[in-house]
Design a protein around this motif. Structure first.
Motif, PDB file in Angstrom:
ATOM      1  N   ASP A 169       0.862  -1.057   0.022  1.00 34.56           N
ATOM      2  CA  ASP A 169       0.040   0.024  -0.024  1.00 34.56           C
ATOM      3  C   ASP A 169       0.895   1.085   0.055  1.00 34.56           C
ATOM      4  O   ASP A 169       0.124   2.397  -0.322  1.00 34.56           O
ATOM      5  CB  ASP A 169      -0.957  -0.039   1.374  1.00 34.56           C
ATOM      6  CG  ASP A 169      -2.109  -0.904   1.214  1.00 34.56           C
ATOM      7  OD1 ASP A 169      -2.243  -1.635   0.020  1.00 34.56           O
ATOM      8  OD2 ASP A 169      -2.498  -1.278   2.147  1.00 34.56           O
ATOM      9  N   LYS A 213       0.939   4.312  -2.872  1.00 35.30           N
ATOM     10  CA  LYS A 213       0.181   5.596  -2.825  1.00 35.30           C
ATOM     11  C   LYS A 213       0.997   6.798  -2.580  1.00 35.30           C
ATOM     12  O   LYS A 213       0.800   7.931  -2.858  1.00 35.30           O
ATOM     13  CB  LYS A 213      -1.156   5.305  -2.179  1.00 35.30           C
ATOM     14  CG  LYS A 213      -2.049   4.105  -2.733  1.00 35.30           C
ATOM     15  CD  LYS A 213      -2.990   4.247  -1.819  1.00 35.30           C
ATOM     16  CE  LYS A 213      -4.334   3.605  -2.405  1.00 35.30           C
ATOM     17  NZ  LYS A 213      -5.480   3.436  -1.493  1.00 35.30           N
ATOM     18  N   ASP A 262      -9.039   8.890  -1.104  1.00 34.15           N
ATOM     19  CA  ASP A 262      -9.227   8.074   0.238  1.00 34.15           C
ATOM     20  C   ASP A 262      -9.567   9.168   1.379  1.00 34.15           C
ATOM     21  O   ASP A 262      -9.302  10.412   1.281  1.00 34.15           O
ATOM     22  CB  ASP A 262      -7.771   7.481   0.428  1.00 34.15           C
ATOM     23  CG  ASP A 262      -7.162   6.588  -0.389  1.00 34.15           C
ATOM     24  OD1 ASP A 262      -8.125   6.121  -1.229  1.00 34.15           O
ATOM     25  OD2 ASP A 262      -6.376   6.057  -0.371  1.00 34.15           O
ATOM     26  N   TYR A 290     -12.917   4.870   7.592  1.00 30.03           N
ATOM     27  CA  TYR A 290     -12.319   5.090   6.264  1.00 30.03           C
ATOM     28  C   TYR A 290     -12.912   4.393   5.321  1.00 30.03           C
ATOM     29  O   TYR A 290     -13.517   3.349   5.235  1.00 30.03           O
ATOM     30  CB  TYR A 290     -10.518   4.552   6.605  1.00 30.03           C
ATOM     31  CG  TYR A 290     -10.473   3.198   6.389  1.00 30.03           C
ATOM     32  CD1 TYR A 290     -10.172   2.831   5.271  1.00 30.03           C
ATOM     33  CD2 TYR A 290     -10.474   2.368   7.713  1.00 30.03           C
ATOM     34  CE1 TYR A 290      -9.817   1.209   4.920  1.00 30.03           C
ATOM     35  CE2 TYR A 290     -10.231   1.104   7.460  1.00 30.03           C
ATOM     36  CZ  TYR A 290      -9.982   0.657   6.546  1.00 30.03           C
ATOM     37  OH  TYR A 290      -9.624  -1.028   6.100  1.00 30.03           O
ATOM     38  N   ASN A 302     -11.127   3.853   0.975  1.00 26.33           N
ATOM     39  CA  ASN A 302     -10.339   4.105  -0.045  1.00 26.33           C
ATOM     40  C   ASN A 302     -10.920   3.815  -1.289  1.00 26.33           C
ATOM     41  O   ASN A 302     -11.794   2.926  -1.546  1.00 26.33           O
ATOM     42  CB  ASN A 302      -9.212   2.995   0.199  1.00 26.33           C
ATOM     43  CG  ASN A 302      -8.417   3.290   1.460  1.00 26.33           C
ATOM     44  OD1 ASN A 302      -8.111   4.657   1.886  1.00 26.33           O
ATOM     45  ND2 ASN A 302      -7.564   2.456   1.942  1.00 26.33           N
ATOM     46  N   ASP A 303     -10.375   4.654  -2.296  1.00 25.69           N
ATOM     47  CA  ASP A 303     -11.097   4.487  -3.610  1.00 25.69           C
ATOM     48  C   ASP A 303     -12.499   4.650  -3.610  1.00 25.69           C
ATOM     49  O   ASP A 303     -13.440   4.130  -4.091  1.00 25.69           O
ATOM     50  CB  ASP A 303     -10.763   3.227  -4.318  1.00 25.69           C
ATOM     51  CG  ASP A 303      -9.309   3.139  -4.742  1.00 25.69           C
ATOM     52  OD1 ASP A 303      -8.746   3.934  -4.975  1.00 25.69           O
ATOM     53  OD2 ASP A 303      -8.689   1.879  -4.728  1.00 25.69           O
ATOM     54  N   LYS A 347     -12.629  -0.318  -4.120  1.00 27.72           N
ATOM     55  CA  LYS A 347     -12.938   0.347  -3.009  1.00 27.72           C
ATOM     56  C   LYS A 347     -13.131  -0.469  -1.539  1.00 27.72           C
ATOM     57  O   LYS A 347     -13.536  -1.609  -1.728  1.00 27.72           O
ATOM     58  CB  LYS A 347     -14.899   0.853  -3.151  1.00 27.72           C
ATOM     59  CG  LYS A 347     -15.063   1.482  -1.877  1.00 27.72           C
ATOM     60  CD  LYS A 347     -16.710   1.901  -2.298  1.00 27.72           C
ATOM     61  CE  LYS A 347     -17.052   2.813  -3.398  1.00 27.72           C
ATOM     62  NZ  LYS A 347     -18.409   3.003  -3.587  1.00 27.72           N
ATOM     63  N   TYR A 369     -13.451  -0.230   2.712  1.00 29.11           N
ATOM     64  CA  TYR A 369     -13.798   0.716   3.658  1.00 29.11           C
ATOM     65  C   TYR A 369     -13.933  -0.120   4.732  1.00 29.11           C
ATOM     66  O   TYR A 369     -13.897  -1.369   4.806  1.00 29.11           O
ATOM     67  CB  TYR A 369     -15.065   1.421   3.436  1.00 29.11           C
ATOM     68  CG  TYR A 369     -16.410   0.548   3.210  1.00 29.11           C
ATOM     69  CD1 TYR A 369     -17.226  -0.011   3.832  1.00 29.11           C
ATOM     70  CD2 TYR A 369     -16.539   0.245   1.645  1.00 29.11           C
ATOM     71  CE1 TYR A 369     -18.041  -1.028   3.712  1.00 29.11           C
ATOM     72  CE2 TYR A 369     -17.769  -0.474   1.216  1.00 29.11           C
ATOM     73  CZ  TYR A 369     -18.337  -1.175   2.166  1.00 29.11           C
ATOM     74  OH  TYR A 369     -19.325  -2.134   1.822  1.00 29.11           O
TER      75      TYR A 369
END
Length: 800
Positions: A91, A94, A739, A759, A761-762, A790, A792
């Motif tokens: 990860d 990014k 994000d 959270y 992401n995407d 995606k 979460y």
């Protein structure tokens, strides 16, 4: 979202320059706005401090501030990792410019890493990674186990460019350094859990005990993680189990006096995961698509077998469903279990000299049992109404590996101007590969169309050692010279027995080889401090990656050996802090020559059975690399922080020489095929920007944190072989994502502190997944592997 480009029509491709400028317009605009904000006078309460937090790194095997180090480094501390909800080391891509990190689904916790266009992600343990990976100072012998879960970590450093002096072994692309937390010597307990979509759960426990006898501190930890595939298996009608990882261990810190410190860690891990969805990308005209149809037309296979080995029965269905569906009839097991012991002993010889010993031992057992194509089973009708099914292709690889390493170094200062480190490095590693039992009772490493095609037995022993010295000398109060030299030598022995037949033990042959490689590497850097907050540097570095043998060869002639490769790099950098240390501005420019590059290609086995594929390795090519990077960190207000990381990369073959007739050894002529080969490099452009907002609550006893980030990476090539059908199966398209995270935490000085985080992401991706890799074996098959988009979740933790 990153998806496979499978358009059957030619498209107009925008130029490199136009595409980059278009994508970077909002980035340059936001950066200009940032400078405007920082230039505006801001009034704060007298007690508030408006400076960026200092970042400490150990990239040169000594403790330094990141702004003082003349190397391109991106560092993450524990808070940054938690705020970004980083799950594994993959990860990190990014947030780091000019890199491509990915979880390799075809080996246990394997990391595919490319930095500045230099990388090697093949999972075969006879091959060496091009990006070094270390945990607490111990280097892994292969990329297996490098995609670790990011928990209980103190700091991660990503060093870009060749690191051939202090790290040496197989660091032509760079180094990823992971440092875990140490025992605190105080009673403490951290308990955390995470719930995610795709049925994900994580549990973390870290316990520290008080010192025993004022000298021994102890830490224990346990981590458990499970989740399911992001799509639904159309065979079972439900998602399959995917991640299933358990890790546990302990660390012991012994400090009997001010001179001696010994840190010992013992770790165990058991990964019973299954792989992600895979997709058959094969087209008519390729063996695995055509042969089932041909046999079915003669009544060998059932009618359901038509097109079973083709994209139409796999990837086309997944793409039409936006990757909510996939095909899998047999398990995809990527099992890895093992243990490791690490010790780091430091002894202060004097106030200016320290002796350090780092010892590591690691052993693993691994199995890969999978059908990589994501194709439905073929079927043979053996009696009316009785059909026996079997995969189009089946792999069963059982491996055992171990490694022992020892580094002994002396570091310190001589006078007021010289800082140095010198030492010895030794590593011994080995691995054994064999086949396993398939569900039908047969035995081997690979099947195609229901018969055992390959049964292999591979053994390799590697011994590596090196001498190194590195130091910095202050020529004046502002001008310093850093330099180092390393001499490395590696010896390898490989034996392989293999059979290419429809029955194990028939038509067997074997091959063996022994070879050694040695090479001096080093660097020299000139650094000038323009002021206390601004410095520039320029330097040269050289990296070396040893030669080796091809453990996946299908014929004796493909065993090797192949020779070493080198990367020579020039780097210019500017490190500055402006506006009273509220803005950190770090641009870097680089150019590199990648010579004698080791190229592995999957091709049809000469003289082998239909469907037999082997990997060949040659020092076939040279690559020209150039690019730039910009990293920004800014404190806009006491509550608002901005970060940005941007990279441009231009990497291409300058030549790629192959035999004019590979099946005629007497023909020594070569041809340049660079125009028809893919350089599996990182994306040509990467960008990420982010904002972090803090707000104090409850009279300073709590804090609310909001994170927003955007990341973008250009398309990249994932297959060495060009897709001759022009369908883009060798290319993964642009990936971008937004994000967001919101956290609430208490900040009590004593007692328990609680944290709750949510959270996603995407966030704006419409589908659950994408195709993350494309592999093309010319004339045989093509396949891909999926990854979620995606994601979460909700995190809860308590820290005593």
């Amino acid at each position: 979202m990153k998806v496979m480009n499978t358009s059957y029509q030619n498209s107009i491709i925008k130029s490199f320059r136009d595409r980059k400028l278009t994508k970077f317009v909002p980035i340059f605009a936001s950066t200009s706005l940032l400078f405007g904000l920082l230039s505006t006078p801001i009034v704060f309460a007298q007690e508030q401090v408006m400076v960026l937090e200092e970042i400490v790194v150990t990239a040169r095997k000594r403790v330094e501030l990141i702004q003082d180090v003349p190397i391109a480094i991106t560092a993450f501390d524990a808070d940054a990792i938690e705020r970004a909800h980083i799950s594994t080391t993959a990860d990190l891509e990014k947030f780091v410019p000019n890199v491509d990190f990915s979880d390799n689904p075809f080996a246990g916790q394997a990391l595919g890493a490319t930095i500045r266009g230099v990388g090697f992600s093949d999972f075969e343990k006879s091959f060496e990674p091009a990006v070094g990976f270390s945990i607490d100072g111990v280097f892994l012998a292969s990329n297996t186990g490098a995609a670790i879960d990011a928990f209980d970590i103190e700091r991660i450093e990503v060093l870009r460019g060749p690191q051939g002096t202090l790290y040496g072994r197989n660091t032509v692309g760079g180094v990823i350094n992971v440092t875990r937390t140490r025992p605190t010597g105080e009673t403490g307990l951290k308990l955390g859990t995470r719930f995610t979509n795709n049925g994900g759960t994580e549990v973390l426990l870290v316990a520290n005990t008080p010192k025993l006898g004022d000298s021994l501190s102890t830490k224990f930890y346990m981590f458990d993680k499970e989740d399911e595939t992001f799509g639904e298996n159309i065979i079972t009608g439900e998602a399959d189990d995917q991640t299933d990882v358990v890790s546990y261990g302990a660390a012991f810190l012994y400090q009997p006096n001010d001179k001696l410190e010994a840190l010992v860690s013992v770790d165990f891990f058991d990964d019973d995961s299954q792989g992600p969805p895979t997709y058959n990308l094969s087209q008519p005209g390729e063996l695995f698509c055509d042969l089932p149809n041909t046999l079915a037309s003669f009544g060998v296979f059932t009618a359901d077998s038509f097109n079973a080995g083709c994209s139409s029965r796999s990837f086309d269905i997944a793409q039409a469903s936006d990757f909510e569906l996939y095909t899998r009839e047999v398990p995809f097991i990527t099992h890895l279990e093992g243990s490791s012991v690490t010790s780091n002993i430091q002894y202060a010889i004097s106030d200016t000299l320290t002796l350090t010993s780092i010892t590591g031992y690691r052993e693993t057992d691994e199995q890969l049992l999978e059908e990589p194509l994501g194709a439905p089973n073929l079927g043979v009708q053996v009696a009316p109404g009785v059909v026996i099914g079997f995969p189009v292709s089946y792999t069963n690889r059982v491996q055992e590996a171990s490694q022992f390493s020892q580094e002994l170094r002396l570091s310190g200062e001589r006078g007021d101007r010289l800082t140095f480190v010198t030492g010895l490095f030794y590593m011994q590693s080995d691995y054994q590969l064999s086949g396993g039992e398939f569900p039908d009772g047969s035995f081997g490493t690979a099947q195609s169309f229901g018969s055992v095609v390959t049964d292999e037995l591979v053994n390799q022993d590697t011994t590596a050692w090196a001498l190194f010295v590195d130091g910095t000398y202050e020529l004046t109060d502002r001008l310093s010279l850093s330099g180092g030299l390393r001499y490395s030598r590696e010896e390898k022995e490989l034996q392989k027995s293999f059979f290419v037949s429809s029955a194990p033990g028939v038509s067997g042959t074997s091959a063996a080889g022994s070879e050694s490689w040695s090479n001096p590497t080093g660097r020299v850097i000139l650094q000038y401090d323009i002021s206390d907050d601004v410095m520039v540097y320029g330097g040269f570095s050289r990296g070396f990656r040893s030669g080796g043998f091809n453990g996946r060869a299908g014929t004796p002639t493909a065993i090797g050996p192949y020779d070493e490769e080198t990367v020579n790099s020039i780097e210019l950098g500017f490190r500055a802090e402006f506006f009273d240390n509220r803005l950190r501005f770090n641009p870097t420019f680089f150019s590199a020559d990648y010579d004698d590059k080791q190229e592995e290609n999957a091709v049809a086995t000469p003289g082998g059975m239909a469907g037999a594929v082997e990997t060949t390795v040659q020092n076939a090519s040279a690559v020209d690399i150039k690019g730039m990077e910009l990293e920004i960190l800014a404190l806009i207000s006491p509550s608002l922080t901005f970060r940005g990381a941007f990279g441009l990369l231009d990497a291409e073959f300058s030549e790629f020489l192959v035999p004019a007739n590979p099946f005629d050894p007497s023909n020594t002529s070569v041809i340049d095929v660079s125009d028809s080969r893919n350089l599996r490099a990182g994306p040509d452009a990467t960008a990420s920007i982010g904002l972090t907002y803090f707000r104090s609550l409850m009279q300073g006893n709590a804090q609310l944190t909001f994170n927003a980030a955007y990341n973008w990476a250009d398309e990249l090539v994932t297959s060495a072989a060009t897709d001759v059908f022009g369908l883009g199966r060798d290319t993964v398209d642009v990936v971008e994502g937004a994000d967001f995270a919101l956290s609430f935490e208490t900040l009590h000085e004593e007692g328990a502190n609680f944290t709750v985080s949510a959270y996603v992401n995407d966030a704006f991706d419409d589908g659950p997944g994408r195709n993350a890799v494309g592999v093309v074996v010319p004339g045989i098959f093509a396949f891909g592997a999926g990854a979620p988009t995606k994601t979460y979740g909700l995190e809860l933790s308590v820290d005593f």
